[in-house]
Design a protein around this motif. Structure first.
Motif, PDB file in Angstrom:
ATOM      1  N   SER A  65     -31.198-115.137-108.084  1.00 18.45           N
ATOM      2  CA  SER A  65     -30.333-114.041-108.503  1.00 18.45           C
ATOM      3  C   SER A  65     -28.933-114.542-108.842  1.00 18.45           C
ATOM      4  O   SER A  65     -28.454-115.534-108.278  1.00 18.45           O
ATOM      5  CB  SER A  65     -30.247-113.000-107.382  1.00 18.45           C
ATOM      6  OG  SER A  65     -29.280-112.023-107.673  1.00 18.45           O
ATOM      7  N   ASP A 112     -19.284-114.977-113.449  1.00 14.47           N
ATOM      8  CA  ASP A 112     -18.965-114.565-112.077  1.00 14.47           C
ATOM      9  C   ASP A 112     -19.745-115.393-111.060  1.00 14.47           C
ATOM     10  O   ASP A 112     -19.203-115.786-110.009  1.00 14.47           O
ATOM     11  CB  ASP A 112     -19.291-113.082-111.883  1.00 14.47           C
ATOM     12  CG  ASP A 112     -18.341-112.158-112.637  1.00 14.47           C
ATOM     13  OD1 ASP A 112     -17.262-112.624-113.057  1.00 14.47           O
ATOM     14  OD2 ASP A 112     -18.692-110.968-112.821  1.00 14.47           O
ATOM     15  N   SER A 113     -21.011-115.669-111.375  1.00 14.40           N
ATOM     16  CA  SER A 113     -21.853-116.439-110.462  1.00 14.40           C
ATOM     17  C   SER A 113     -21.356-117.878-110.334  1.00 14.40           C
ATOM     18  O   SER A 113     -21.311-118.436-109.225  1.00 14.40           O
ATOM     19  CB  SER A 113     -23.304-116.420-110.951  1.00 14.40           C
ATOM     20  OG  SER A 113     -24.136-117.146-110.077  1.00 14.40           O
ATOM     21  N   SER A 116     -18.333-118.053-108.171  1.00 10.39           N
ATOM     22  CA  SER A 116     -18.754-117.884-106.780  1.00 10.39           C
ATOM     23  C   SER A 116     -19.361-119.172-106.235  1.00 10.39           C
ATOM     24  O   SER A 116     -19.052-119.597-105.108  1.00 10.39           O
ATOM     25  CB  SER A 116     -19.776-116.742-106.682  1.00 10.39           C
ATOM     26  OG  SER A 116     -20.362-116.684-105.399  1.00 10.39           O
ATOM     27  N   SER A 120     -26.449-112.391-108.479  1.00 15.21           N
ATOM     28  CA  SER A 120     -25.616-111.458-107.735  1.00 15.21           C
ATOM     29  C   SER A 120     -24.584-112.203-106.898  1.00 15.21           C
ATOM     30  O   SER A 120     -24.893-113.229-106.283  1.00 15.21           O
ATOM     31  CB  SER A 120     -26.472-110.589-106.809  1.00 15.21           C
ATOM     32  OG  SER A 120     -27.365-109.802-107.558  1.00 15.21           O
ATOM     33  N   VAL A 121     -23.371-111.695-106.893  1.00 10.23           N
ATOM     34  CA  VAL A 121     -22.283-112.314-106.144  1.00 10.23           C
ATOM     35  C   VAL A 121     -22.006-111.495-104.899  1.00 10.23           C
ATOM     36  O   VAL A 121     -21.755-110.285-104.977  1.00 10.23           O
ATOM     37  CB  VAL A 121     -21.007-112.407-107.002  1.00 10.23           C
ATOM     38  CG1 VAL A 121     -19.847-112.953-106.176  1.00 10.23           C
ATOM     39  CG2 VAL A 121     -21.255-113.293-108.215  1.00 10.23           C
ATOM     40  N   LYS A 122     -22.073-112.141-103.737  1.00 10.19           N
ATOM     41  CA  LYS A 122     -21.797-111.481-102.471  1.00 10.19           C
ATOM     42  C   LYS A 122     -20.806-112.322-101.677  1.00 10.19           C
ATOM     43  O   LYS A 122     -20.602-113.510-101.960  1.00 10.19           O
ATOM     44  CB  LYS A 122     -23.090-111.298-101.668  1.00 10.19           C
ATOM     45  CG  LYS A 122     -24.143-110.442-102.359  1.00 10.19           C
ATOM     46  CD  LYS A 122     -25.405-110.334-101.516  1.00 10.19           C
ATOM     47  CE  LYS A 122     -26.469-109.493-102.220  1.00 10.19           C
ATOM     48  NZ  LYS A 122     -27.720-109.413-101.437  1.00 10.19           N
ATOM     49  N   GLN A 130     -22.325-112.093-116.026  1.00  8.59           N
ATOM     50  CA  GLN A 130     -22.985-112.413-114.760  1.00  8.59           C
ATOM     51  C   GLN A 130     -22.927-113.909-114.467  1.00  8.59           C
ATOM     52  O   GLN A 130     -22.668-114.328-113.334  1.00  8.59           O
ATOM     53  CB  GLN A 130     -24.441-111.952-114.798  1.00  8.59           C
ATOM     54  CG  GLN A 130     -24.625-110.443-114.774  1.00  8.59           C
ATOM     55  CD  GLN A 130     -26.091-110.043-114.912  1.00  8.59           C
ATOM     56  OE1 GLN A 130     -26.872-110.690-115.614  1.00  8.59           O
ATOM     57  NE2 GLN A 130     -26.478-108.972-114.228  1.00  8.59           N
ATOM     58  N   LYS A 182     -26.322-119.628-102.799  1.00  8.39           N
ATOM     59  CA  LYS A 182     -26.714-118.240-102.540  1.00  8.39           C
ATOM     60  C   LYS A 182     -28.157-118.057-102.998  1.00  8.39           C
ATOM     61  O   LYS A 182     -28.839-119.051-103.272  1.00  8.39           O
ATOM     62  CB  LYS A 182     -25.774-117.264-103.258  1.00  8.39           C
ATOM     63  CG  LYS A 182     -25.541-117.511-104.748  1.00  8.39           C
ATOM     64  CD  LYS A 182     -24.493-116.539-105.272  1.00  8.39           C
ATOM     65  CE  LYS A 182     -24.333-116.581-106.777  1.00  8.39           C
ATOM     66  NZ  LYS A 182     -23.735-117.822-107.277  1.00  8.39           N
ATOM     67  N   ASN A 183     -28.618-116.811-103.078  1.00  5.44           N
ATOM     68  CA  ASN A 183     -30.000-116.521-103.468  1.00  5.44           C
ATOM     69  C   ASN A 183     -30.366-117.286-104.749  1.00  5.44           C
ATOM     70  O   ASN A 183     -29.750-117.074-105.794  1.00  5.44           O
ATOM     71  CB  ASN A 183     -30.151-115.012-103.701  1.00  5.44           C
ATOM     72  CG  ASN A 183     -31.586-114.605-104.004  1.00  5.44           C
ATOM     73  OD1 ASN A 183     -32.443-115.430-104.315  1.00  5.44           O
ATOM     74  ND2 ASN A 183     -31.856-113.325-103.929  1.00  5.44           N
TER      75      ASN A 183
END
Length: 277
Positions: free
Chosen positions: A37, A85-86, A89, A39-41, A82, A33-34
Motif C-alpha cells: 500500500s 507522499d509515500s 514518508s 497509504s501514509v500513516k 500518492q 510500512k505496509n
C-alpha cells in the motif's frame, strides 16, 4: 564483506534489527510500512530511534525498500500524488531508523508515442520529492530486469537520470544482480567490462547497496525470478566471485532477496560468509 537479508517489521523496526543480528547479518533491508500500500500513516518514532541506536551499537547497516505499488512513472495525477507522499514518508522513516537510503525501482515507459516523456516524469517526481527532503537518507535507484533495451536496464540511464536531477547529491544506486543478469547488463562473464564502464560513468562511486540474487532464468530473459545463490540458478559461483573480489565494492552491503523455502536466510548468510567473508 557485508552480508544480510530482507527482514520483516512485524515486531517493529527494533525487532527487525534484532532479527538481522540473530541471523549474524551485517546488514538488513525492510519495508518501512505496509509493502502492498501507498497509504501514509504515523510511525513509532521511539521504536525507529531505538533501531538506529541498536544498529550503531552492533555495527549493522540498513536500507529501506519502497512498497510494491511505488513507481516513478505513475499513470495519473492521483497516483502521482500518492507516490510522492509515500516516498517522503519512506524517507522520514528510514532516516529515523538510521538507514542508508530507500530503494526505488527505476520507472517504466508508459508513453507509447514519446519514450522520453517517462524520463521527464521520473525527473519531475524526484525533483519534487527531493526539494522537500532535507535528511541524510538517499533515494537509491534500482536497475530493472526487463528485456535488453527496455527502460531502466543500463548504467547510462541510471547515471544520466541522477545527473539531470536538481538534487543529485540526494540520489544513489542499488544494483540487483538478478535484474542485471535478466536484462543482459551482466551476462555472468562480462563483469570486468561492466566494472570498467561503471567507473568511467561514475556509477560505482554512488553505489550504496547490492541486492544479491541468483536468477531462475538465463541471461537476457527479461524475467525477474530470484533463486538462491548456490547451485540454484543460472549465475554460477565463480561468476559471483568476480563481483565479490572487486576492491571497489568491498564495503558495500549485499542484501539477499532470495527464496527461503529451501534455504533459510540464516543458512545462506552463513554460506556467503564461509565462501567470501
Amino acid at each position: 564483506m557485508i552480508f544480510g537479508s530482507h527482514v520483516s517489521i512485524k515486531d517493529g523496526y527494533l525487532g527487525a534489527a534484532k532479527q538481522a543480528a540473530s541471523l549474524n547479518a551485517g546488514a538488513f533491508q525492510y519495508f518501512p510500512k505496509n509493502p502492498r500500500s501507498l497509504s501514509v500513516k504515523s510511525f513509532d518514532k521511539e521504536d525507529a530511534n531505538m533501531c538506529k541506536e541498536y544498529c550503531t551499537e552492533k555495527g549493522i547497516v540498513s536500507v529501506a525498500h519502497t512498497p510494491y505499488p511505488t513507481t516513478l512513472t505513475p499513470a495519473d495525477d492521483k497516483k502521482k500524488e500518492q507516490v510522492i507522499d509515500s516516498l517522503l514518508s519512506d524517507l522520514e522513516i528510514a532516516e529515523a531508523c538510521g538507514s542508508l537510503g530507500v530503494v526505488v525501482h527505476f520507472g517504466k515507459n508508459i508513453f507509447r508515442d514519446d519514450p522520453l516523456a517517462s524520463y521527464r516524469l521520473m525527473l519531475e517526481i524526484l525533483n519534487y520529492v527531493l526539494s522537500q527532503w532535507e535528511g541524510n537518507c538517499k533515494i537509491l535507484l534500482e536497475n530493472m530486469a526487463g528485456k535488453p533495451g527496455t527502460m531502466g536496464t543500463t548504467l547510462e540511464e541510471l547515471v544520466q537520470l541522477r545527473k539531470l536531477c536538481d538534487y543529485p547529491e540526494k540520489i544513489g544506486y542499488c544494483l540487483d544482480t538478478c535484474h542485471a543478469f535478466a536484462s543482459g547488463l551482466w551476462n555472468g562473464d562480462n563483469w570486468k567490462q561492466l566494472l570498467h564502464k561503471g567507473v568511467e560513468l561514475g556509477y560505482f562511486e554512488h553505489l550504496v547497496v547490492f541486492h544479491l540474487n541468483n536468477s531462475k532464468y538465463d541471461t537476457g530473459s527479461g524475467k525477474d525470478r530470484h533463486a538462491n545463490i548456490f547451485n540454484a540458478g543460472y549465475i554460477k559461483e565463480e561468476q559471483f566471485s568476480q563481483v565479490m573480489e572487486s576492491s571497489l565494492i568491498e564495503n558495500i552491503p549485499f542484501i539477499l532477496e532470495t527464496p527461503k523455502e529451501k534455504v533459510s536466510h540464516e543458512k545462506e548468510i552463513q554460506q556467503l560468509q564461509k565462501r567470501w567473508g
